[in-house]
Design a protein around this motif. Structure first.
Motif, PDB file in Angstrom:
ATOM      1  N   ASN A  78       0.825  -1.215   0.000  1.00 32.00           N
ATOM      2  CA  ASN A  78       0.000   0.000   0.000  1.00 32.00           C
ATOM      3  C   ASN A  78       0.857   1.263   0.000  1.00 32.00           C
ATOM      4  O   ASN A  78       0.392   2.333  -0.370  1.00 32.00           O
ATOM      5  CB  ASN A  78      -0.911   0.027   1.239  1.00 32.00           C
ATOM      6  N   HIS A  79       2.099   1.114   0.472  1.00 33.88           N
ATOM      7  CA  HIS A  79       2.938   2.298   0.684  1.00 33.88           C
ATOM      8  C   HIS A  79       4.387   1.825   0.723  1.00 33.88           C
ATOM      9  O   HIS A  79       4.692   0.799   1.325  1.00 33.88           O
ATOM     10  CB  HIS A  79       2.520   2.916   2.020  1.00 33.88           C
ATOM     11  N   MET A  80       5.257   2.584   0.081  1.00 33.65           N
ATOM     12  CA  MET A  80       6.653   2.148  -0.052  1.00 33.65           C
ATOM     13  C   MET A  80       7.592   2.707   1.018  1.00 33.65           C
ATOM     14  O   MET A  80       8.778   2.414   0.995  1.00 33.65           O
ATOM     15  CB  MET A  80       7.172   2.551  -1.432  1.00 33.65           C
ATOM     16  N   GLU A  81       7.088   3.527   1.940  1.00 30.71           N
ATOM     17  CA  GLU A  81       8.012   4.031   2.955  1.00 30.71           C
ATOM     18  C   GLU A  81       8.574   2.833   3.736  1.00 30.71           C
ATOM     19  O   GLU A  81       7.845   1.897   4.069  1.00 30.71           O
ATOM     20  CB  GLU A  81       7.321   5.033   3.894  1.00 30.71           C
ATOM     21  N   PRO A  82       9.871   2.867   4.050  1.00 34.67           N
ATOM     22  CA  PRO A  82      10.512   1.661   4.596  1.00 34.67           C
ATOM     23  C   PRO A  82       9.951   1.161   5.933  1.00 34.67           C
ATOM     24  O   PRO A  82      10.194   0.010   6.289  1.00 34.67           O
ATOM     25  CB  PRO A  82      11.982   2.084   4.729  1.00 34.67           C
ATOM     26  N   ASP A  83       9.206   1.993   6.678  1.00 42.64           N
ATOM     27  CA  ASP A  83       8.613   1.439   7.906  1.00 42.64           C
ATOM     28  C   ASP A  83       7.567   0.373   7.586  1.00 42.64           C
ATOM     29  O   ASP A  83       7.166  -0.393   8.465  1.00 42.64           O
ATOM     30  CB  ASP A  83       8.024   2.531   8.811  1.00 42.64           C
ATOM     31  N   HIS A  84       7.150   0.289   6.324  1.00 40.26           N
ATOM     32  CA  HIS A  84       6.203  -0.754   5.905  1.00 40.26           C
ATOM     33  C   HIS A  84       6.779  -1.668   4.819  1.00 40.26           C
ATOM     34  O   HIS A  84       6.200  -2.714   4.551  1.00 40.26           O
ATOM     35  CB  HIS A  84       4.912  -0.127   5.360  1.00 40.26           C
ATOM     36  N   VAL A 145      -1.241  10.213   0.659  1.00 40.81           N
ATOM     37  CA  VAL A 145      -1.651   9.933   2.038  1.00 40.81           C
ATOM     38  C   VAL A 145      -0.810   8.743   2.540  1.00 40.81           C
ATOM     39  O   VAL A 145      -1.318   7.688   2.793  1.00 40.81           O
ATOM     40  CB  VAL A 145      -3.156   9.551   2.106  1.00 40.81           C
ATOM     41  N   HIS A 146       0.507   8.816   2.439  1.00 41.46           N
ATOM     42  CA  HIS A 146       1.293   9.973   2.708  1.00 41.46           C
ATOM     43  C   HIS A 146       2.349  10.271   1.622  1.00 41.46           C
ATOM     44  O   HIS A 146       2.901  11.368   1.553  1.00 41.46           O
ATOM     45  CB  HIS A 146       1.914   9.704   4.106  1.00 41.46           C
ATOM     46  N   TRP A 147       2.655   9.332   0.747  1.00 40.38           N
ATOM     47  CA  TRP A 147       3.590   9.516  -0.361  1.00 40.38           C
ATOM     48  C   TRP A 147       2.796   9.467  -1.671  1.00 40.38           C
ATOM     49  O   TRP A 147       1.618   9.089  -1.670  1.00 40.38           O
ATOM     50  CB  TRP A 147       4.654   8.398  -0.336  1.00 40.38           C
ATOM     51  N   CYS A 164      -3.131   1.619   5.650  1.00 39.56           N
ATOM     52  CA  CYS A 164      -1.722   1.982   5.810  1.00 39.56           C
ATOM     53  C   CYS A 164      -1.552   3.188   6.730  1.00 39.56           C
ATOM     54  O   CYS A 164      -2.060   3.181   7.834  1.00 39.56           O
ATOM     55  CB  CYS A 164      -1.016   2.157   4.476  1.00 39.56           C
ATOM     56  N   ASP A 165      -0.889   4.260   6.302  1.00 43.21           N
ATOM     57  CA  ASP A 165      -0.636   5.376   7.225  1.00 43.21           C
ATOM     58  C   ASP A 165      -1.925   6.052   7.699  1.00 43.21           C
ATOM     59  O   ASP A 165      -1.981   6.561   8.827  1.00 43.21           O
ATOM     60  CB  ASP A 165       0.238   6.436   6.542  1.00 43.21           C
ATOM     61  N   ALA A 166      -2.920   6.104   6.828  1.00 44.53           N
ATOM     62  CA  ALA A 166      -4.166   6.796   7.205  1.00 44.53           C
ATOM     63  C   ALA A 166      -4.782   6.109   8.427  1.00 44.53           C
ATOM     64  O   ALA A 166      -4.799   4.881   8.507  1.00 44.53           O
ATOM     65  CB  ALA A 166      -5.145   6.759   6.042  1.00 44.53           C
ATOM     66  N   ARG A 193      -0.826  13.599  16.924  1.00 44.59           N
ATOM     67  CA  ARG A 193       0.576  13.953  16.708  1.00 44.59           C
ATOM     68  C   ARG A 193       1.067  13.283  15.427  1.00 44.59           C
ATOM     69  O   ARG A 193       1.748  13.907  14.611  1.00 44.59           O
ATOM     70  CB  ARG A 193       1.426  13.517  17.920  1.00 44.59           C
ATOM     71  N   TYR A 194       0.691  12.027  15.231  1.00 45.11           N
ATOM     72  CA  TYR A 194       1.075  11.336  13.991  1.00 45.11           C
ATOM     73  C   TYR A 194       0.454  12.049  12.785  1.00 45.11           C
ATOM     74  O   TYR A 194       1.132  12.310  11.778  1.00 45.11           O
ATOM     75  CB  TYR A 194       0.612   9.864  14.047  1.00 45.11           C
ATOM     76  N   TYR A 195      -0.837  12.370  12.910  1.00 44.28           N
ATOM     77  CA  TYR A 195      -1.510  13.031  11.786  1.00 44.28           C
ATOM     78  C   TYR A 195      -0.820  14.366  11.465  1.00 44.28           C
ATOM     79  O   TYR A 195      -0.453  14.638  10.314  1.00 44.28           O
ATOM     80  CB  TYR A 195      -3.003  13.276  12.073  1.00 44.28           C
TER      81      TYR A 195
HETATM   82 FE1  FEO Z   1       4.536   6.963   5.449  1.00 42.14          FE
HETATM   83 FE2  FEO Z   1       4.183   4.744   8.077  1.00 42.14          FE
HETATM   84  O1  FEO Z   1       4.984   5.530   6.568  1.00 42.14           O
END
Ligand code: FEO
Length: 391
Positions: A78-84, A145-147, A164-166, A193-195
């Motif tokens: 769903n999202h390529m940011e490395p935390d996922h 949302v978010h990349w 995912c991030d949402a 805070r995350y939002y």
């Molecule tokens: Fe946009 Fe949880 O990474």
């Protein structure tokens, strides 16, 4: 790890990260963070997103245990940011025939990050569906949302939104995984805070995502951080809707930078004037003590902001400059504001704060107060008007 069942054939495979100090090496994690991944063990198996590399040493063991000798057929990214996504490389080593389902923007990143080739990639388009057997997945492209490559996956069978991030949150899942197992008052602050820190910059895209989801029945939200919303997903939707519309509560955040205590006295003075006039939601922060992450979250929450800085090398204090930089990036809107400053031989703090605030297109409610040296009631008379106006 105990088996945590989300729904029919859907298993939670997340983990808590209590070691990392800074998310994206920028945002403090005093309460840690959870990375959530989900395994759908259907006729065809699918993993929904992975985890931050190294955050769960038995992740692959668990996947293999639940698959019981079967192949992992799909990984939905769903999202390529490395935390996922940073377990993708190791997954491909174990499951070289794995098919990665994602959109074309993600493919470019998959190629660049993990050398994923076309043999492992299957593009999904907006609204496209695949069947795993019992579960039917559809893909909703929700860019930014978010990349830019971000999407959500919707299980049409059990009405689960893998977002995912949402709807995500900072904070670890300390035993409670589901919204009905936790005290949400803790998570509401961490979720906002995350939002505000991570997603808020893209609030207009969050509203576009909401428009796309209009009419979709959502019985459960499975985000990639924070609690799983099975009892009251509408609460998460309501909060995200409010935050992305920049709707805030009555209250005042006063953030100051002070070298010798004079600017702090000004902050306390105007806070007292506001409190005397009946406002109960007043938060005062020293930017040199409280990380911008937390101040931004409070600014997102409340309607009014008062910023004050001493002069520092003819500009504002560097810690206030940091807060202003982060605010200009995440860009909270519809704020009332006022400013103040102090100086020793020449100004600069208030002047540079003024230039920053004018760029934010906020609503200036009062003339600034600036003084030389230490404060006294005469020098601070302007705060009486400021307190009246901010209310
Ligand atoms: Fe946009 Fe949880 O990474």
């Amino acid at each position: 790890m105990k088996k945590i069942v989300i729904s029919n054939k859907v298993i939670y495979l997340g983990t808590n990260d209590r070691k990392k100090r800074l998310f994206e090496n920028n945002w403090p994690l005093p309460n840690g963070v959870a990375y959530n991944s989900y395994l759908i063990n259907d006729e065809k198996s699918a993993l929904i997103d992975t985890l931050e590399f190294g955050s769960k040493d038995d992740y692959l063991d668990e996947i293999r245990k639940y698959l019981d000798g079967r192949q992992l057929d799909y990984l939905v990214v769903n999202h390529m940011e490395p935390d996922h996504a940073s377990m993708i490389g190791i997954l491909l080593k174990f499951y070289p025939k794995l098919t990665i389902l994602s959109n074309i923007k993600a493919f470019k990143m998959l190629e660049a990050y993990y050398g994923v080739g076309t043999e492992n990639f299957q593009e999904v388009k907006d609204g496209e569906e695949i069947s795993l057997g019992y579960h039917k997945l559809s893909f909703i492209l929700t860019p930014w949302v978010h990349w830019p490559e971000t999407m959500m996956t919707y299980d049409k069978t059990d009405k689960i939104l893998f977002s995912c991030d949402a709807f995500g949150s900072f904070g670890t899942l300390d035993g409670g995984i589901f919204d009905d197992e936790i005290n949400f008052s803790f998570f509401e602050d961490e979720m906002r805070r995350y939002y505000s820190n991570i997603v808020g910059k893209y609030s207009n895209m969050v509203q576009k995502a909401f428009a796309k989801l209009q009419g979709t029945e959502i019985k459960m939200i499975c985000p990639s951080h924070g609690p799983v919303w099975r009892e009251n997903p509408s609460k998460a939707i309501e909060l995200y809707d409010r935050w992305s519309r920049h709707q805030s509560e009555d209250g005042v955040v006063i953030a100051f930078a002070s070298m010798y205590g004079n600017t702090e006295k000004m902050a306390d003075y105007v806070a007292r004037l506001i409190a005397e006039r009946g406002v109960k939601n007043i938060r005062v922060y020293d930017v040199s003590k409280t990380n911008a992450s937390f101040i931004i979250s409070e600014i997102w929450k409340y309607k009014s902001i008062i910023l004050g800085s001493c002069a520092y090398n003819t500009g504002m204090h560097p810690m206030m400059e940091h807060l202003c930089h982060e605010l200009s990036v995440v860009s909270p809107k519809d704020k009332n504001y006022a400013l103040f400053g102090s100086y020793s031989w020449t100004g600069g703090g208030l002047k540079t704060l003024t230039a920053f605030a004018e760029k934010m297109s906020w609503n200036k409610v009062s003339e600034p107060v600036e003084l030389m040296g230490s404060p006294n009631p005469e020098k601070m008379e302007g705060f009486i008007t400021m307190a009246k106006n901010i209310i």
